[in-house]
Design a protein around this motif. Structure first.
Motif, short mmCIF file in Angstrom:
data_model
loop_
_atom_site.label_atom_id
_atom_site.label_comp_id
_atom_site.label_asym_id
_atom_site.label_seq_id
_atom_site.Cartn_x
_atom_site.Cartn_y
_atom_site.Cartn_z
N PRO A 8 0.80 -1.23 0.00
CA PRO A 8 0.00 0.00 0.00
C PRO A 8 0.83 1.28 0.00
CG PRO A 8 0.17 -0.83 2.22
CD PRO A 8 0.90 -1.83 1.35
N HIS A 9 2.18 1.15 0.12
CA HIS A 9 3.02 2.35 0.15
C HIS A 9 2.99 3.08 -1.19
CE1 HIS A 9 4.40 1.15 4.08
NE2 HIS A 9 4.74 -0.03 3.60
N PHE A 10 3.00 2.34 -2.30
CA PHE A 10 2.73 2.95 -3.60
C PHE A 10 1.21 3.00 -3.73
CE2 PHE A 10 2.07 2.65 -8.26
CZ PHE A 10 2.66 3.85 -8.60
N ASP A 11 0.64 4.16 -3.45
CA ASP A 11 -0.80 4.23 -3.18
C ASP A 11 -1.64 4.83 -4.30
OD1 ASP A 11 0.13 6.78 -2.91
OD2 ASP A 11 -0.68 7.14 -0.90
N TRP A 12 -1.11 4.85 -5.53
CA TRP A 12 -1.97 5.25 -6.64
C TRP A 12 -3.02 4.17 -6.85
CZ3 TRP A 12 1.69 6.55 -11.33
CH2 TRP A 12 2.51 7.62 -10.99
N ASP A 13 -4.28 4.56 -6.93
CA ASP A 13 -5.26 3.62 -7.42
C ASP A 13 -5.30 3.74 -8.95
OD1 ASP A 13 -6.70 5.95 -7.97
OD2 ASP A 13 -8.09 5.67 -6.31
N VAL A 14 -6.12 2.93 -9.60
CA VAL A 14 -6.12 2.91 -11.06
C VAL A 14 -6.65 4.22 -11.62
CG1 VAL A 14 -6.98 1.71 -13.10
CG2 VAL A 14 -6.24 0.40 -11.12
#
Length: 217
Positions: free
Chosen positions: A70-76
């Motif tokens: 979840p640290h890279f937290d871009w959603d689509v």
């Protein structure tokens, strides 16, 4: 002769952009890529189900590094918003021995991934070249193995401790971490991609693929 460094400009001519992207295509091949395509960003396939594969079955690198959820937290949706700001990208492919991407010991630190490491290096160098050519917002994405798997498999990620990434200029988020359907994209441009897992017999597969992408302008 020292190459002239381009000044940043919001207005890049079509001729310059075409020439520069052709240079990046040639650079990836010089660095060892098997093939590379200049693509329009409307060819980038984004799908929420790709990100879902980080969670089910739960990837062992989930939560272990800055470049994975979840640290890279871009959603689509965030990926769609960002990709829509670009017009062209360089899509990179490297064929690797299938043994690199299969086997019961795949997740062991002793199982090396030289192809994944090479793809990280290619993506980082293309992104850097674009920066110095006057594209400050060039953005790179590596392919298969997470940066934790490739660079720091035997140590904890310093980045998530707030101590700074050890490989800040070499590591990038992965395409699938950003919700990009790299498999479908590879198939669309004519690259043959095969399913590889722990139980795959590598003798039955011609090759594995490492994929990378750099958004240019």
């Amino acid at each position: 002769m020292v190459k002239e460094v381009a000044a940043f400009s919001e207005n890049v001519s079509d001729e310059k952009l075409e020439t520069d992207i052709e240079n990046y295509v040639n650079l990836t091949k010089e660095l060892g890529a098997t093939d590379v395509k200049k693509i329009r960003t409307d060819m980038i396939i984004l799908d929420e189900r790709v990100r879902a594969r980080c969670y089910s079955p739960r990837c062992p690198y989930y939560g272990t590094n800055l470049n994975c959820p979840p640290h890279f937290d871009w959603d689509v949706e965030k990926s769609r918003e960002i990709v829509s700001k670009y017009k062209y990208a360089v899509f990179i492919m490297l064929e690797v021995p299938p043994e690199e991407q299969t086997g019961k010991d795949y997740f062991s630190p002793k199982h090396k991934l030289p192809g994944a490491l090479k793809m990280y290096e290619i993506v980082a160098k293309v992104q850097s070249a674009a920066f110095y050519d006057g594209y400050p917002l060039a953005l790179g994405f590596a392919g298969g193995g997470s940066c934790k798997r490739v660079f720091c498999s035997a140590v904890d990620c310093k980045g998530i401790k707030g101590e700074g990434c050890r490989m800040a200029l070499k590591s990038n988020p992965t395409m699938h971490g950003a919700g990009m359907d790299a498999y479908s994209m590879a198939s669309e441009v004519g690259w043959k991609i095969y399913p590889l897992g722990k139980t795959t017999d590598p003798s039955q597969i011609p090759h594995g693929l490492e994929l990378g992408l750099v958004l240019i302008h």
